[in-house]
Design an enzyme around this catalytic site. Structure first.
Site, PDB file in Angstrom:
ATOM      1  N   ARG A  64       0.778  -1.179  -0.092  1.00 40.40           N
ATOM      2  CA  ARG A  64       0.111  -0.049  -0.114  1.00 40.40           C
ATOM      3  C   ARG A  64       0.809   1.221   0.005  1.00 40.40           C
ATOM      4  O   ARG A  64       1.937   1.425   0.811  1.00 40.40           O
ATOM      5  CB  ARG A  64      -0.957  -0.160   1.147  1.00 40.40           C
ATOM      6  CG  ARG A  64      -1.967   1.179   1.361  1.00 40.40           C
ATOM      7  CD  ARG A  64      -2.906   0.957   2.506  1.00 40.40           C
ATOM      8  NE  ARG A  64      -3.846   1.963   2.548  1.00 40.40           N
ATOM      9  CZ  ARG A  64      -3.765   2.817   3.337  1.00 40.40           C
ATOM     10  NH1 ARG A  64      -2.896   3.105   4.077  1.00 40.40           N
ATOM     11  NH2 ARG A  64      -4.977   3.611   3.280  1.00 40.40           N
ATOM     12  N   GLU A 151      -9.248   7.983   4.301  1.00 36.15           N
ATOM     13  CA  GLU A 151     -10.183   8.232   5.391  1.00 36.15           C
ATOM     14  C   GLU A 151     -11.065   9.332   5.094  1.00 36.15           C
ATOM     15  O   GLU A 151     -10.903  10.457   5.745  1.00 36.15           O
ATOM     16  CB  GLU A 151      -9.239   8.347   6.561  1.00 36.15           C
ATOM     17  CG  GLU A 151      -8.530   7.141   7.023  1.00 36.15           C
ATOM     18  CD  GLU A 151      -7.805   7.199   8.304  1.00 36.15           C
ATOM     19  OE1 GLU A 151      -7.552   8.119   8.883  1.00 36.15           O
ATOM     20  OE2 GLU A 151      -7.670   6.039   8.918  1.00 36.15           O
ATOM     21  N   GLU A 262      -5.638  -0.445   6.810  1.00 35.15           N
ATOM     22  CA  GLU A 262      -4.641  -0.086   8.075  1.00 35.15           C
ATOM     23  C   GLU A 262      -5.185  -0.490   9.330  1.00 35.15           C
ATOM     24  O   GLU A 262      -6.235  -0.281   9.734  1.00 35.15           O
ATOM     25  CB  GLU A 262      -4.940   1.644   8.236  1.00 35.15           C
ATOM     26  CG  GLU A 262      -4.542   2.481   6.872  1.00 35.15           C
ATOM     27  CD  GLU A 262      -4.528   4.088   7.235  1.00 35.15           C
ATOM     28  OE1 GLU A 262      -4.292   4.403   8.388  1.00 35.15           O
ATOM     29  OE2 GLU A 262      -4.685   4.706   6.155  1.00 35.15           O
TER      30      GLU A 262
END
Ligand SMILES: *[C@@H]1O[C@H](CO)[C@@H](O)[C@H](O)[C@H]1NC(C)=O
Ligand SMILES: *[C@@H]1O[C@H](CO)[C@@H](O)[C@H](O)[C@H]1NC(C)=O
Ligand SMILES: *[C@@H]1O[C@H](CO)[C@@H](O)[C@H](O)[C@H]1NC(C)=O
Length: 356
Positions: A64, A151, A262
C-alpha cells in the site's frame, strides 16, 4: 436431525472459508525511501536486507503506497516505491490523499496548485487521477487497487467537499469524477473507497447513504471495493465484535469485497486504553491482533448461492511496520513497529505468512 444436518453444513462452510483464506497479506511501507534516505537499515535473523525484501520474504504480497500532491510522498516517490514493491513480487494498492500532505478525517486540504471551486475541481480530480494511473501503467507497474481518497469520513478537498460545510453533494460528485478518471486510465484496476473507523456501523451507514443518494454523484457501480481503517488505540469502541457486526451489515447491504487497509498493534504501550484489553501490548500481541482480525473477517463471507463465494474480505494491511523514528505511528502508544529500534525484525513480522 435437521439441527444435525444444518450443523454439518455450517462446519463444511467454515472449512471452505478456512481454505479460502484472505488473498492479500499487505503492508503499507510508503516511508521506504524516506527511511533509506535517513540512513536506516534493517536485518532479518541477523542478516542485513532491504525492508521491501524482508516483507516479501515473510509473505507480504500487496504494497500500500500513499501519494500526496507535494512533499516526500509525491508521485515520483510513489512510482519508485511501486517499482521496488513489484520487484519483490507484490501487487499495488495506491492510496490517493488528494492533498499536499496528510489527509484523514481531521484534515483534507485542497492541493495548493489546484482550483478552489467545485467547477474547477471536478475536471482537475478527473485529470489528476487519470494521469497518475497512466503514469503507473507507463512504467510497467499497473495499479491493482486505487483508493479514491484516504479516510474520507468528513469529505475530501475541504471546504468544497467537506460534508459539514456543503453536505454530501459536492463530495459525491468529486468522488465520481475521480473514479471516472481512474477508469479512463485503466480498464482493469479496482477502485476503493476508504473510511476510518471500520467498527462504527452508524457512521459508515450514514456516510454511504448520504454519498450514494446524490444525483450525478458516486454510484454503487463506481465502488469496486471498500477499505476501512481499524485501530485499537483511538477509542475503546474499536472491538473485534463491533468490526464483525459492522462489516457483516455493510457487506450485506452493498455486496462489495472489502479490506482492512490500515491497522497496527503496539509492541510497547502504556497509558492508553486499548480496544481489546485481553490482548497484551507486546510483540506476540501484535500477531494475535492481526490473527483475530483475520478470523473476524473470515466470518463475514457472503455466499451468493450461485458461483460459490460472493462477497469476501480481501486482506489486511499493517500500517508502516518499519518506520523507525516514528514508532508511535500517530498513536499514544510508544511503539507499533514490527522491527526494533536497531532495525532488527521482531517475531511478529511472521504475521504476513499467517494463513490469511
Ligand atoms: C519527491 O519525493 C522525493 C522522495 O521522497 C524527495 O526526495 C523529493 O524531494 C520530492 N520532491 C518534491 C518536489 O517535493
Ligand atoms: C484535462 O486534460 C485534458 C487532456 O486530456 C485537457 O484538454 C484539459 O484541459 C485538462 N483539464 C484540466 C482542468 O486540467
Ligand atoms: C444494518 O444496520 C442498519 C442500522 O444501522 C439496519 O437498519 C439494517 O437493517 C442493517 N442491515 C443488515 C443487513 O443487517
Amino acid at each position: 436431525m435437521v439441527t444435525f444436518t444444518r450443523c454439518l453444513g455450517f462446519l463444511a462452510s467454515l472449512a471452505a472459508v478456512g481454505v479460502h483464506g484472505l488473498a492479500y497479506h499487505c503492508a503499507d511501507f510508503s516511508s521506504l525511501l524516506v527511511n533509506e534516505a535517513a540512513g536506516i537499515t534493517y536485518t532479518d535473523n541477523g542478516v542485513p536486507e532491504r525492508f521491501d525484501t524482508i516483507l516479501a520474504n515473510h509473505g507480504a504480497n500487496l504494497a500500500r503506497i500513499r501519494v500526496w500532491t507535494a512533499g516526500d510522498y509525491n508521485l515520483s516517490a510513489a512510482l519508485a516505491v511501486a517499482k521496488r514493491a513489484q520487484g519483490v513480487g507484490m501487487q499495488l494498492l495506491v492510496d490517493l490523499h488528494y492533498s499536499d500532505s496528510w489527509a484523514d478525517p481531521g484534515k483534507q486540504y485542497i492541493p495548493s496548485s489546484w482550483p478552489t471551486d467545485l467547477a474547477g475541481l471536478l475536471p482537475t480530480i478527473y485529470n489528476y487521477t487519470r494521469d497518475l494511473v497512466m503514469a503507473f501503467n507507463a512504467q510497467g507497474t499497473p495499479i491493482t487497487f486505487l483508493q479514491i481518497g484516504n479516510e474520507i469520513n468528513s469529505g475530501i478537498l475541504w471546504p468544497v467537499g467537506e460534508i459539514s460545510q456543503t453536505g454530501y453533494g459536492p463530495l459525491s460528485q468529486l468522488l465520481h469524477s475521480g473514479v471516472m478518471g481512474a477508469r479512463a486510465g485503466s480498464s482493469t484496476l479496482k477502485t476503493m473507497i476508504h473510511l476510518a473507523n471500520g467498527w462504527d456501523l452508524p457512521e459508515l451507514t450514514s456516510w454511504y447513504q448520504g454519498v450514494l443518494s446524490v444525483e450525478g454523484g458516486l454510484t454503487l457501480a463506481d465502488v469496486d471495493t471498500m477499505g476501512f481503517s481499524f485501530y485499537p488505540f483511538y477509542g475503546t469502541g474499536a472491538t473485534l465484535s463491533a468490526l464483525q457486526t459492522s462489516m457483516m451489515n455493510i457487506t450485506q447491504t452493498y455486496r462489495k469485497n472489502f479490506m482492512i487497509v490500515e491497522t497496527d498493534w503496539p509492541a510497547v504501550c502504556s497509558g492508553v486504553a486499548l480496544s481489546e484489553p485481553s490482548i497484551p501490548a507486546s510483540v506476540p500481541g501484535q500477531e494475535t491482533w492481526v490473527e483475530d482480525i483475520r478470523n473476524t473477517l473470515q466470518n463475514v463471507v457472503i455466499d451468493d448461492g450461485e458461483n460459490g463465494m460472493g462477497v469476501v474480505a480481501l486482506g489486511i494491511c499493517y500500517w508502516e511496520p518499519g518506520w523507525i523514528g516514528n514508532a508511535a505511528l500517530g498513536s499514544g502508544c510508544q511503539d507499533n513497529l514490527l522491527v526494533d529500534s536497531a532495525g532488527a525484525t521482531r517475531p511478529s513480522i511472521s504475521m504476513f505468512s499467517l494463513d490469511m
